[in-house]
Design a protein around this motif. Structure first.
Motif, short mmCIF file in Angstrom:
data_model
loop_
_atom_site.label_atom_id
_atom_site.label_comp_id
_atom_site.label_asym_id
_atom_site.label_seq_id
_atom_site.Cartn_x
_atom_site.Cartn_y
_atom_site.Cartn_z
N LEU A 192 0.80 -1.23 0.00
CA LEU A 192 0.00 0.00 0.00
C LEU A 192 0.82 1.27 0.00
CD1 LEU A 192 -3.14 -0.20 -0.13
CD2 LEU A 192 -3.15 0.96 2.05
N ILE A 194 1.57 4.71 -1.46
CA ILE A 194 0.48 5.57 -1.93
C ILE A 194 0.60 5.82 -3.44
CG2 ILE A 194 -0.77 7.73 -1.53
CD1 ILE A 194 -0.88 5.81 0.87
N GLU A 195 1.79 5.66 -4.00
CA GLU A 195 1.93 5.73 -5.46
C GLU A 195 1.86 4.32 -6.03
OE1 GLU A 195 5.26 7.02 -8.81
OE2 GLU A 195 5.76 5.70 -7.15
N ASN A 196 0.89 4.07 -6.89
CA ASN A 196 0.78 2.76 -7.53
C ASN A 196 1.97 2.51 -8.45
OD1 ASN A 196 -1.81 2.03 -6.50
ND2 ASN A 196 -2.73 3.53 -7.89
N ARG A 277 -5.51 1.80 -8.39
CA ARG A 277 -5.36 1.15 -7.09
C ARG A 277 -5.90 -0.28 -7.09
NH1 ARG A 277 -1.76 1.62 -3.39
NH2 ARG A 277 -1.89 3.88 -3.75
N ARG A 678 -9.43 -2.35 -2.59
CA ARG A 678 -9.66 -0.90 -2.62
C ARG A 678 -9.29 -0.34 -1.26
NH1 ARG A 678 -15.69 -0.11 -4.81
NH2 ARG A 678 -15.24 1.85 -3.78
N MET A 679 -8.88 0.90 -1.25
CA MET A 679 -8.54 1.51 0.04
C MET A 679 -9.76 1.63 0.95
SD MET A 679 -5.76 4.43 -0.73
CE MET A 679 -4.01 4.03 -0.88
N THR A 680 -10.94 1.66 0.35
CA THR A 680 -12.15 1.73 1.16
C THR A 680 -12.35 0.45 1.97
OG1 THR A 680 -13.12 3.06 -0.59
CG2 THR A 680 -14.64 2.20 1.05
N GLY B 39 -3.93 8.73 -5.56
CA GLY B 39 -3.49 7.49 -4.89
C GLY B 39 -4.53 6.40 -4.94
N CYS B 40 -5.81 6.81 -5.02
CA CYS B 40 -6.86 5.78 -4.97
C CYS B 40 -8.02 6.08 -5.90
CB CYS B 40 -7.36 5.60 -3.54
SG CYS B 40 -8.24 7.04 -2.89
N GLU B 42 -10.79 7.35 -5.11
CA GLU B 42 -12.10 7.22 -4.47
C GLU B 42 -12.18 7.98 -3.15
OE1 GLU B 42 -12.91 3.08 -3.89
OE2 GLU B 42 -11.13 2.75 -2.69
N GLU B 44 -10.22 8.22 -0.58
CA GLU B 44 -9.77 7.60 0.66
C GLU B 44 -8.41 8.10 1.12
OE1 GLU B 44 -11.01 5.45 2.88
OE2 GLU B 44 -12.95 5.33 1.89
N ILE B 102 4.89 11.24 -1.68
CA ILE B 102 3.70 11.14 -2.53
C ILE B 102 2.45 11.63 -1.79
CG2 ILE B 102 3.02 8.74 -2.00
CD1 ILE B 102 3.29 10.06 -5.56
N ARG B 136 2.00 6.09 4.30
CA ARG B 136 2.48 4.74 4.57
C ARG B 136 3.92 4.74 5.07
NH1 ARG B 136 0.08 0.03 6.11
NH2 ARG B 136 0.35 -1.68 4.61
#
Lengths: 776, 154
Positions: A192, A194-196, A277, A678-680, B39-40, B42, B44, B102, B136
């Protein structure tokens, strides 16, 4: 290799500003998502979507105008004379793309690559591709892998096994006063960052070039060379600013790098793939799930006489890095204790999930979790405190670890434990908690204290560093400054800053006189991958040595005084003007005492270890069964601390990831793939979940690390989970043997297996009553 | 496509885009400001956080059509000039609040938004204000320290 002197220079030991911070703080740092190239296309990946099968055909639907797209399949690799493989440790493991007639080994295998000028045009095309697959039976659990009724790897699903044998374990158990046994399980964990993951590929003339987010440029280059059938001069890899790695960008960038390069070759234009993500979480690697059975024999006074440990990792569908994760986990399984008789059996099993991979700690957190949980159970059984049991068994300087390695580190674990307990206010809190319990029979919140003691080997395991034979350069530049040349990447941990500190002090110059080159395989030598807590101690030592060599060369040329001082800038410029280029290289040499027998798994597994004592105070809400960490103390001996703020940041960040692994981060598997991608739905700690983390460094300089430094990055991942779960047992009086200890798992532990009726189902296997099975 | 006017970091902008285009994509792709990160996608992680009319928003969930006439501030608008950082940025530099960087743009926006409203926040205030921004790397400790210490340099 010459030992380092542990001295204070102008830079080492000080918290100088992070080198690349200004750009990061202004939003000017360039990550792969921020970089575009003229004519660049956007790429996407079509994946297998079945856990196991044989690919029979690829159908391209008529609703899409395919001539607008660049389409790459395995056939393109073969047609160009390449090899369809992602070379990592071994040359042939997983394919770059699954070809027609080939086996699909997990649900996220790449099959087709697409590129288009408009990123929004990719999704409709991806949906218009239908894969015709002959289904094959899959192995979706560790139990199924071990049962081997369905075999998906080799003859028995075993990717690799290792064994440690010390003393006579069976005789020790036969003579034991107290025998204890438990099975401990840990779940997968997503890195995880934060940058994919993301990469850009292009052809520069006949050079295949990729830029992107990565930890290990030379791994990516190796993958490109093998797949494209080219030499190193025709495969170039450049790291861009990287938004976190934690192991998650150790190996997957090799796959993604090949993919963007394949698309770029076919398109004749640069191509960028950025995972979103959901794709990153589902398809890329995670921490290996584990199951460890620990049997121990002890005398009634708490002396451990034998350990018999069976350590199993779920490696996923391909071998990838599992054998090295397994070797580290196996070696760390017996902990920082002096036990006369030790047997460890380590196995990495194949299943039909995407391969598990590197994540901070690399197998050690899993086996350490098992042992440290087990020792608290043993202590309770013997009527000892957890700290007393550990004190009885700590290895000391000159003592022997499970592999027969003699401890040379100047470590006093008893003293480190004392410091940690004092900082945690352990005795007073224990008294307070006892009083609380006496006052109230069924409190709404229950508090507990727990600790874990552990070690973490510095650098690659066993003969790894010898095989890597890493090289670092330091060169003089036209303006008189010097430049450090290494492929070790800055991924947030402070590589650039620490290398500049080390080089500056070794040369006796200001940090402003030192530049650290961007990792680009065209410009820098291979200083090895950015993994294994090796960057500061192993590569940093090479930086120090190369800097000393460069200085010695200037002294020998009469351009600098032999007794120190002098004007380095002027000396460098004079050298360049009169004697030509100035570049000093240093190559890794093991400390002279290191002897490792890979076959017997005996000897000096690491040049040195870092050591930790972590203490957690936890509160469990008895209505919701949520566990919360109230306070955390992290005490460690890591050799010389090069940069206090960066080092503390490493510890705090690792502890936070450990808290997540212990309590929150629950990868839910469905049909061989992560379903909560998903982060959710996958919960990592936020600013409201992390307690105050108090960090203490004991510093015993290591002669073979730069200015005395040892490894630090992975250590903080090892201690939090067992300390927290030990605290939960202290609070509840029941031992929970699996993580993450979600509310469902805790509810099952307190109210009986299956009580939660939630996805903690099956948790019963991971729970023990207050006692421990198997007393002799 | 719609023509929209708003200001970004004090400068007037006009863009012609679909009004449902995400504010994040407009600042990154149309205005070339790459500080805000995705980052997501959505809402989050908070890496895309920016201010719209003084309110902190996750720009991946804001259709740009809602920003007509608004004042938008991104991380690029925090520093007074190329040689100087804002107090919050300076504190992040000094106390180690940024590692991989990031999450940093979003984190800085959230911290700045807090300090603009609550001049003397407690640690609890800081924790709550940053709870929508995931990091993170740091374990948050150095970020808390930076936000609290940013005041001391004021």
């Amino acid at each position: 290799m010459l030992p380092s002197r542990a001295m204070t220079g102008k830079a080492v030991g000080r918290s100088v500003p992070r080198r690349e911070a200004d750009a990061k703080l202004r939003g000017q740092a360039r990550y792969v998502g921020d970089v575009t190239m003229p004519g660049m296309l956007h790429g996407a990946t079509v994946r297998s979507q079945v856990a196991r099968g044989r690919l029979r055909a690829i159908h391209f639907g008529p609703e899409v105008r395919w001539d607008e797209y660049v389409v790459v399949t395995a056939a393109d690799i073969i047609a160009a004379g390449g090899v369809n493989t992602v070379a990592l440790i071994v040359d042939h493991d997983q394919p770059a793309l699954v070809g027609i007639g080939d086996i699909i080994a997990h649900r996220e295998e790449p099959v087709v690559l697409l590129a288009h000028p408009d990123p929004h045009a990719l999704e409709p095309a991806r949906r218009a591709i239908r894969l015709e697959v002959e289904p094959l039976p899959a192995v979706l659990t560790l139990d199924d892998a071990l049962a081997a009724r369905t075999v998906v790897y080799g003859e028995d699903n075993v990717i690799k096994s290792y064994g440690i044998d010390k003393g006579d374990v069976d005789a020790a158990f036969a003579a034991a006063e107290v025998v204890s046994e438990g099975v401990y399980e840990t779940g997968a964990q997503e890195q995880l960052y934060i940058e994919n993951n993301g990469m850009i590929g292009a052809l520069e003339g006949d050079v295949v070039t990729v830029w992107g987010s990565m930890q290990c440029p030379y791994y990516v280059q190796k993958g490109l060379m093998k797949c494209f059938g080219v030499g190193p001069e025709r495969a170039r890899v450049v790291q861009l600013e990287t938004g976190g790695g934690f192991g998650g960008k150790e190996e997957y960038p090799s796959i993604l790098g090949i993919h963007v390069a394949l698309l770029a070759r076919k398109a004749g234009r640069p191509v960028r793939i950025l995972y979103d993500r959901g794709e990153d979480m589902a398809a890329t690697t995670k921490r290996h799930p584990s199951r460890t059975r620990v049997r121990s024999a002890a005398r009634r006074d708490g002396t451990l006489t034998a350990l018999d440990i069976d350590f199993v990792l779920d490696g996923g569908a391909y071998a990838t890095l599992s054998q090295v994760v397994l070797s580290r986990g196996t070696i760390h399984a017996a902990g920082p204790y002096s036990v006369a008789n030790v047997r460890v059996r380590g196995r990495a099993m194949a299943t039909s999930t995407p391969p598990h991979g590197a994540f901070r700690g690399f197998g050690a957190p899993q086996s350490i979790f098992a042992l440290e949980r087990h020792l608290d159970e043993v202590a309770h059984k013997l009527g000892l405190t957890p700290e007393a049991l550990r004190r009885k068994n700590f290895v000391t300087k000159g003592g022997e670890l499970a592999t027969g390695q003699l401890v040379r580190d100047d470590i006093d674990l008893g003293a480190l434990l004392g410091s940690a307990l004092a900082l945690a206010d352990w005795e007073r809190k224990r008294t307070d908690i006892a009083a609380e319990r006496a006052r109230s029979g069924a409190p709404l919140r229950r508090r507990g204290l727990g600790l874990a003691t552990f070690l973490h080997g510095t650098g690659f395991t066993g003969s790894g560093e010898k095989y890597l034979a890493s090289v670092v350069g330091v060169e003089g530049m036209a303006d008189g400054r010097v430049r450090v040349l290494a492929s070790s990447t800055e991924i947030g941990q402070g590589t650039q800053t620490v290398f500049a500190q080390i080089a500056a002090d070794a040369l006796g110059v200001d940090m402003a006189d030192v530049e650290v080159a961007t990792p680009d395989t065209r410009d820098v030598p291979n200083s090895g991958p950015t993994v294994a807590s090796r960057t500061c101690t192993i590569v940093g030592k090479l930086v120090e040595t190369a800097a000393h060599t460069l200085r010695a060369r200037l002294v020998a040329a009469g351009l600098l005084p032999a007794d120190g001082g002098g004007d380095l800038r002027a000396a460098v410029q004079r050298h360049l003007a009169t004697l030509g280029p100035l570049r000093a290289l240093a190559q890794y040499e093991a400390p002279p005492y290191v002897k490792w027998d890979e076959g017997a798994f005996r000897g000096d597994a690491y040049g040195a270890y870092s050591w930790g004592v972590y203490v957690a105070e936890v509160e469990v809400d008895m209505l919701t069964y949520e566990a919360r960490v109230l306070d955390f103390v992290a005490a460690q001996e890591v050799g010389r601390v090069i940069h206090p703020v960066l080092a503390t940041g490493q510890i705090e960040g690792g502890v936070a990831q450990g808290i997540g692994w212990a309590l929150y981060e629950n990868v839910v598997w469905r049909d061989g793939v992560m379903s909560n991608n998903r982060m959710t739905d996958y919960i990592m700690p936020t600013s409201e979940d992390i307690p105050p983390i108090r960090v203490l460094f004991a510093e015993a300089p290591y002669p073979y690390g730069p200015f005395g430094a040892k490894g630090i990055g992975e250590l903080p991942m090892d201690g939090p989970a067992p300390a927290i779960l030990n605290a939960i047992e202290d609070a509840l009086g029941v031992s929970i043997r699996r993580i993450p200890a979600t509310p469902e798992v805790i509810m099952d532990a307190v109210e009986g297996a299956g009580a939660s009726n939630g996805d903690g189902a099956g948790a019963g296997a991971g729970v023990a009553g207050a006692g421990v099975a198997g007393a002799a | 496509m719609s023509k929209l006017e708003f200001s970004v970091n004090g400068r007037a902008c006009t863009v012609e885009v679909h009004p449902m285009k995400r504010l994040l994509d407009v600042v990154r792709d149309d205005l070339g400001l790459h500080g805000a990160k995705e980052g997501c996608g959505e809402g989050e992680c908070g890496a895309c956080a920016v201010e719209v009319d003084g309110r902190l928003v996750v720009s991946c969930l804001v259709p740009v059509g809602q920003c007509a006439g608004a004042r938008v501030r991104t991380v690029e608008g925090l520093a007074p000039d190329a040689a100087t950082l804002s107090k919050v940025q300076q504190a992040f530099l000094q106390y180690g609040g940024a590692q991989c960087g990031i999450c940093t743009p979003g984190m800085l926006m959230a911290a700045t938004a807090l300090l603009d409203k609550v001049p003397r926040p407690s640690e609890a205030d800081v924790r709550t204000a940053l709870a929508g921004n995931l990091c993170r790397c740091t374990g948050y400790m150095k970020i808390f320290e930076a936000v609290v210490r940013a005041l001391e340099s004021a």
